[in-house]
Design a protein around this motif. Structure first.
Motif, PDB file in Angstrom:
ATOM      1  N   ASN A   1       0.832  -1.599  -0.673  1.00 20.81           N
ATOM      2  CA  ASN A   1      -0.049   0.007   0.407  1.00 20.81           C
ATOM      3  C   ASN A   1       0.243   1.597   0.651  1.00 20.81           C
ATOM      4  O   ASN A   1       1.831   1.132   0.479  1.00 20.81           O
ATOM      5  CB  ASN A   1      -1.015  -0.182   1.690  1.00 20.81           C
TER       6      ASN A   1
ATOM      7  N   ASP B   1       3.198   2.069   3.563  1.00 23.54           N
ATOM      8  CA  ASP B   1       4.390   1.281   3.381  1.00 23.54           C
ATOM      9  C   ASP B   1       5.108   1.894   2.138  1.00 23.54           C
ATOM     10  O   ASP B   1       6.189   2.122   3.004  1.00 23.54           O
ATOM     11  CB  ASP B   1       3.994  -0.541   3.392  1.00 23.54           C
TER      12      ASP B   1
ATOM     13  N   CYS C   1       1.994 -12.077   2.323  1.00 20.52           N
ATOM     14  CA  CYS C   1       0.582 -12.369   1.500  1.00 20.52           C
ATOM     15  C   CYS C   1       0.620 -13.257   0.478  1.00 20.52           C
ATOM     16  O   CYS C   1       1.075 -12.216  -0.968  1.00 20.52           O
ATOM     17  CB  CYS C   1      -0.313 -11.464   2.032  1.00 20.52           C
TER      18      CYS C   1
ATOM     19  N   THR D   1      -6.920  -7.481  -0.246  1.00 19.41           N
ATOM     20  CA  THR D   1      -7.277  -6.568   0.521  1.00 19.41           C
ATOM     21  C   THR D   1      -6.351  -6.046   2.061  1.00 19.41           C
ATOM     22  O   THR D   1      -6.421  -4.958   2.853  1.00 19.41           O
ATOM     23  CB  THR D   1      -8.552  -6.984   1.550  1.00 19.41           C
ATOM     24  N   GLN D   2      -6.263  -7.392   2.145  1.00 18.40           N
ATOM     25  CA  GLN D   2      -4.933  -7.447   3.286  1.00 18.40           C
ATOM     26  C   GLN D   2      -3.386  -6.478   3.171  1.00 18.40           C
ATOM     27  O   GLN D   2      -3.393  -6.316   4.309  1.00 18.40           O
ATOM     28  CB  GLN D   2      -4.501  -9.053   3.617  1.00 18.40           C
TER      29      GLN D   2
ATOM     30  N   GLY E   1      -4.710  -2.650   3.422  1.00 19.16           N
ATOM     31  CA  GLY E   1      -4.861  -2.474   4.609  1.00 19.16           C
ATOM     32  C   GLY E   1      -4.395  -2.784   5.381  1.00 19.16           C
ATOM     33  O   GLY E   1      -3.545  -2.442   6.983  1.00 19.16           O
ATOM     34  N   GLY E   2      -2.576  -2.658   5.385  1.00 17.80           N
ATOM     35  CA  GLY E   2      -1.481  -3.750   5.955  1.00 17.80           C
ATOM     36  C   GLY E   2      -2.148  -4.257   6.866  1.00 17.80           C
ATOM     37  O   GLY E   2      -0.526  -3.946   8.403  1.00 17.80           O
ATOM     38  N   ARG E   3      -2.497  -5.357   7.228  1.00 15.22           N
ATOM     39  CA  ARG E   3      -3.304  -5.823   7.865  1.00 15.22           C
ATOM     40  C   ARG E   3      -1.934  -7.289   8.476  1.00 15.22           C
ATOM     41  O   ARG E   3      -1.366  -7.283   9.382  1.00 15.22           O
ATOM     42  CB  ARG E   3      -4.574  -6.249   8.304  1.00 15.22           C
ATOM     43  N   SER E   4      -1.769  -7.621   7.595  1.00 13.23           N
ATOM     44  CA  SER E   4      -1.575  -9.227   8.153  1.00 13.23           C
ATOM     45  C   SER E   4       0.310  -9.079   6.636  1.00 13.23           C
ATOM     46  O   SER E   4       0.723  -9.999   7.448  1.00 13.23           O
ATOM     47  CB  SER E   4      -2.155 -10.205   7.357  1.00 13.23           C
ATOM     48  N   CYS E   5       0.331  -8.416   6.165  1.00 11.97           N
ATOM     49  CA  CYS E   5       1.677  -8.305   5.673  1.00 11.97           C
ATOM     50  C   CYS E   5       2.326  -6.813   4.535  1.00 11.97           C
ATOM     51  O   CYS E   5       1.582  -5.935   4.472  1.00 11.97           O
ATOM     52  CB  CYS E   5       1.353  -9.243   4.322  1.00 11.97           C
ATOM     53  N   THR E   6       3.452  -6.307   4.233  1.00 13.65           N
ATOM     54  CA  THR E   6       3.724  -5.589   4.001  1.00 13.65           C
ATOM     55  C   THR E   6       3.834  -5.584   3.151  1.00 13.65           C
ATOM     56  O   THR E   6       3.851  -4.733   1.760  1.00 13.65           O
ATOM     57  CB  THR E   6       5.154  -5.073   4.140  1.00 13.65           C
TER      58      THR E   6
END
Length: 309
Positions: free
Chosen positions: A141, A144, A170, A208-209, A212-217
């Motif tokens: 994203n 990042d 991811c 989506t992950q 949102g920067g939630r699970s992986c860069t």
């Protein structure tokens, strides 16, 4: 690659659209032909299958829609065996997955010629390729991207060595296992990403992950996916040209093409117009806006003047 459904059945359904020639199909060169088009089950390939079917229909053919076949091999085998007449296939997929080669050919035209020559022995004819190259990439994203400043895979590899915890991935299960996927990429770039920092998931969830920067860069994406722009993702450049070329090209049953050589004249100008920008636009219409692939294909063909209603 992303999956999509609802557009054609394995048993096939007639293409009933009332389309007419535009810049292609003048004089109805396929009048009297009965042709079956097929595709794999992800959005882009379904749209390409619909583009092909509508072009054949506008040129006078009766067309049976057998797009959205699960699995790459099923669609290819349908064309090879004569259960279908044509589809849009990808050069890298044919070279590595079907023809069994370990090393891709870096030059896209040489890759296409090698596939064309090899598949001629399998009763398949490859027509001229598109600039459309649906290959693998890593994306992140914008926040990042600003934070880490990476723009190329070499820079991602350097980051993985300098700050190991910063690089989490991811990816799809298939990508994680493929020699032309994660394993080969990590080796080619000297990327330090242990298994503990790799999460495997469905392709659609990856976008989506990462967004949102939630699970992986970083996440595995496909370069023609419309969600890249829609979710404001930044794609890392493959500066060592590791990933194979996956240029789309019509793959036609050779016996069908001998019987109806006008297929080439109908498809060549359409294929020449297909590039990554066009693919991202059409894919976004399906995957982001939720439109039907046949509607997306017809609107594009009419807008480009290839067919008329």
């Amino acid at each position: 690659m992303p999956l999509a459904g609802g557009c054609g059945l394995t048993s096939g359904s007639p293409l009933a659209d009332g389309v007419r020639p535009g810049s292609v199909g003048q004089g109805l060169p396929l009048k009297g032909a009965s042709l079956t088009v097929t595709s794999k089950s992800f959005s882009e390939n379904i749209v390409l299958g619909q583009i092909m079917g509508l072009a054949f229909k506008a040129a006078g053919a009766s067309v049976l829609d057998r797009t959205n076949i699960q699995g790459s091999i099923g669609a290819r085998e349908a064309v090879r065996s004569g259960g279908a007449d044509a589809m849009y296939e990808y050069t890298g997929t044919a070279w590595i997955t079907y023809l069994g080669h370990d090393e891709p050919i870096p030059d896209p035209q040489r890759q296409w010629r090698a596939v064309r020559d090899a598949d001629a022995r399998n009763g398949l004819t490859w027509l001229a390729p598109a600039a459309l190259d649906n290959t693998y990439a890593l994306a992140m994203n914008r926040a990042d991207a600003r934070k880490y400043g990476t723009r190329t895979l070499s820079e991602v590899a350097a980051l993985s060595r300098r700050a190991p915890g910063a690089v989490t991935l991811c990816v799809e299960t298939e990508f994680a296992a493929r020699d032309d996927g994660l394993q080969g990429m990590a080796k080619a770039y000297g990327m330090n990403v242990p298994a503990s920092r790799v999460q495997k998931m469905d392709g659609g969830i990856i976008y989506t992950q990462v967004s949102g920067g939630r699970s992986c860069t970083f996440g595995e994406v496909f370069t023609t996916d419309g969600r890249i722009a829609a979710m404001h993702l930044v794609v890392m450049r493959d500066d060592k040209r590791f990933f194979p070329n996956y240029n789309a090209a019509p793959e036609v049953n050779s016996a069908t093409l001998r019987k109806y050589p006008a297929i080439k004249d109908v498809l060549d100008p359409i294929t020449a117009r297909l590039d990554n920008d066009v693919a991202r636009e059409l894919n976004a219409e399906v995957d982001v806006a939720g439109k039907d692939p046949r509607e997306v294909a017809e609107e594009w063909l009419v807008r480009e003047g290839f067919i008329t209603r």
